[in-house]
Design a protein around this motif. Sequence first.
Motif, PDB file in Angstrom:
ATOM      1  N   CYS A 163       0.821  -1.215   0.000  1.00 42.35           N
ATOM      2  CA  CYS A 163       0.000   0.000   0.000  1.00 42.35           C
ATOM      3  C   CYS A 163       0.851   1.260   0.000  1.00 42.35           C
ATOM      4  O   CYS A 163       0.536   2.230  -0.690  1.00 42.35           O
ATOM      5  CB  CYS A 163      -0.924  -0.001   1.211  1.00 42.35           C
ATOM      6  SG  CYS A 163      -2.157  -1.327   1.192  1.00 42.35           S
ATOM      7  N   LYS A 164       1.920   1.263   0.779  1.00 46.04           N
ATOM      8  CA  LYS A 164       2.768   2.449   0.860  1.00 46.04           C
ATOM      9  C   LYS A 164       3.349   2.796  -0.500  1.00 46.04           C
ATOM     10  O   LYS A 164       3.360   3.971  -0.901  1.00 46.04           O
ATOM     11  CB  LYS A 164       3.891   2.197   1.876  1.00 46.04           C
ATOM     12  CG  LYS A 164       4.832   3.370   2.063  1.00 46.04           C
ATOM     13  CD  LYS A 164       5.883   3.032   3.103  1.00 46.04           C
ATOM     14  CE  LYS A 164       6.879   4.182   3.280  1.00 46.04           C
ATOM     15  NZ  LYS A 164       7.920   3.842   4.296  1.00 46.04           N
ATOM     16  N   ARG A 165       3.797   1.804  -1.227  1.00 43.79           N
ATOM     17  CA  ARG A 165       4.413   2.068  -2.529  1.00 43.79           C
ATOM     18  C   ARG A 165       3.402   2.472  -3.587  1.00 43.79           C
ATOM     19  O   ARG A 165       3.755   3.126  -4.565  1.00 43.79           O
ATOM     20  CB  ARG A 165       5.204   0.836  -2.975  1.00 43.79           C
ATOM     21  CG  ARG A 165       6.468   0.638  -2.154  1.00 43.79           C
ATOM     22  CD  ARG A 165       7.170  -0.669  -2.454  1.00 43.79           C
ATOM     23  NE  ARG A 165       8.396  -0.772  -1.669  1.00 43.79           N
ATOM     24  CZ  ARG A 165       9.100  -1.889  -1.522  1.00 43.79           C
ATOM     25  NH1 ARG A 165       8.683  -3.015  -2.086  1.00 43.79           N
ATOM     26  NH2 ARG A 165      10.202  -1.891  -0.795  1.00 43.79           N
ATOM     27  N   ASP A 167       1.319   4.679  -3.343  1.00 44.44           N
ATOM     28  CA  ASP A 167       1.261   6.134  -3.347  1.00 44.44           C
ATOM     29  C   ASP A 167       2.282   6.729  -4.308  1.00 44.44           C
ATOM     30  O   ASP A 167       2.176   7.900  -4.671  1.00 44.44           O
ATOM     31  CB  ASP A 167       1.531   6.682  -1.942  1.00 44.44           C
ATOM     32  CG  ASP A 167       0.326   6.562  -1.031  1.00 44.44           C
ATOM     33  OD1 ASP A 167      -0.812   6.621  -1.541  1.00 44.44           O
ATOM     34  OD2 ASP A 167       0.520   6.417   0.186  1.00 44.44           O
ATOM     35  N   THR A 209      11.031  -3.732   2.469  1.00 45.34           N
ATOM     36  CA  THR A 209       9.993  -4.205   3.385  1.00 45.34           C
ATOM     37  C   THR A 209      10.615  -4.907   4.600  1.00 45.34           C
ATOM     38  O   THR A 209       9.980  -4.991   5.652  1.00 45.34           O
ATOM     39  CB  THR A 209       9.026  -5.158   2.662  1.00 45.34           C
ATOM     40  OG1 THR A 209       9.775  -6.174   1.972  1.00 45.34           O
ATOM     41  CG2 THR A 209       8.180  -4.394   1.654  1.00 45.34           C
ATOM     42  N   GLU A 212      11.068  -2.180   7.107  1.00 44.20           N
ATOM     43  CA  GLU A 212       9.763  -1.831   7.679  1.00 44.20           C
ATOM     44  C   GLU A 212       9.316  -2.874   8.706  1.00 44.20           C
ATOM     45  O   GLU A 212       8.721  -2.524   9.734  1.00 44.20           O
ATOM     46  CB  GLU A 212       8.734  -1.700   6.559  1.00 44.20           C
ATOM     47  CG  GLU A 212       9.000  -0.515   5.624  1.00 44.20           C
ATOM     48  CD  GLU A 212       8.094  -0.515   4.411  1.00 44.20           C
ATOM     49  OE1 GLU A 212       7.237  -1.416   4.292  1.00 44.20           O
ATOM     50  OE2 GLU A 212       8.255   0.383   3.564  1.00 44.20           O
TER      51      GLU A 212
END
Length: 344
Positions: A163-165, A167, A209, A212
């Motif tokens: 999801c973050k990527r 963006d 990741t 993260e």
Amino acid sequence: MRRAIGRPARRLRGWGGVTGMAAACAFTAAVTLLPLAHHDGGASGADLSGGGVATADRARAEACTEPEASLPPSDGGGPNIDRIKQRGKLIAGVDQNSFRWGYRNPATRRLEGFDIDLVRAIAKDVLGDPDAVVFRAIPTNQRIAALENDRVDVVVRTMTINCKRLDQVSFSTAYFQAGQQVLAPKESAITGYDSSLKGKRVCSAEGSTAYEALERQSFGALYKDDHDGTKRDPDLLTVPNQLDCLVRLQLGEVDAVVTDNALAAGQAAQDPAVELKGKTPFTTEYYGVAAKKGADDLVARVNKVLVDYRAGGDDSAWMTSYRQWLAAGLPGISGPPAPKYRGD
């Protein structure tokens, strides 16, 4: 206490041959965004987006319940496909030092591996020639920037869809399932992604990741450099390129690495003194082909390539590539992940 940088580096026994090659490759990739060929036809500064950020992409990133759901496949054209055809070359961001995924064969000097096969399939579909590719080697932490700055058309470099990527970039459907796992020397007391990491120096790549995951749960591991992200960052525990972690491990500067099991399996194949710790990965992740945000025509075309690439069951191009490059280190995979499309 942040970390014990001052302890003397030790060289683990049994690390030969490929150690020097790994160190050289990692150093090369960490220094710069290296063009492996120079046939970009002056297009490296061109706008590859073809019309800005799509509303659908933005909405998907905000909601993000199924990040692996991509655009339906299409063999049509569009501004990005047209630009690639006019240039006569696909510019692909890849790795050049991940054994069995994207690496330069020292005997032939050619890039080879599972990701490289997929790049050539995309070039063949769009341009009719699997060799109509400009390969650009990109450090792990430069994958998104390479797309945003129009250095490449696509990134095919073991890049996890999340999801973050979303963006920042657009993704194809998933072409491989992987997961995070710990890589450590066989003699190590580390047992996996668990409390055995407490007090241990653990390396991960910047922007990965794996990093993260460590931010969410480190189990007391030392995983973040002092002055991280500044000019004073020593790049010891967090490094620009994932293979740098293997080199740090070989030199005894860190105790373990957290990375995708798919990459770790290749590194274990390079060096018999290390192994994957823990029976299974502690995450489930999917690799996708990344394109610039809003490059919908290119993403849909890549999804069409992937439909063809998966077709044929055990005789598919995907399975042929898997057997050649990955089956030895990642046995038992019966096929690629099923594609997900928006609206399904």
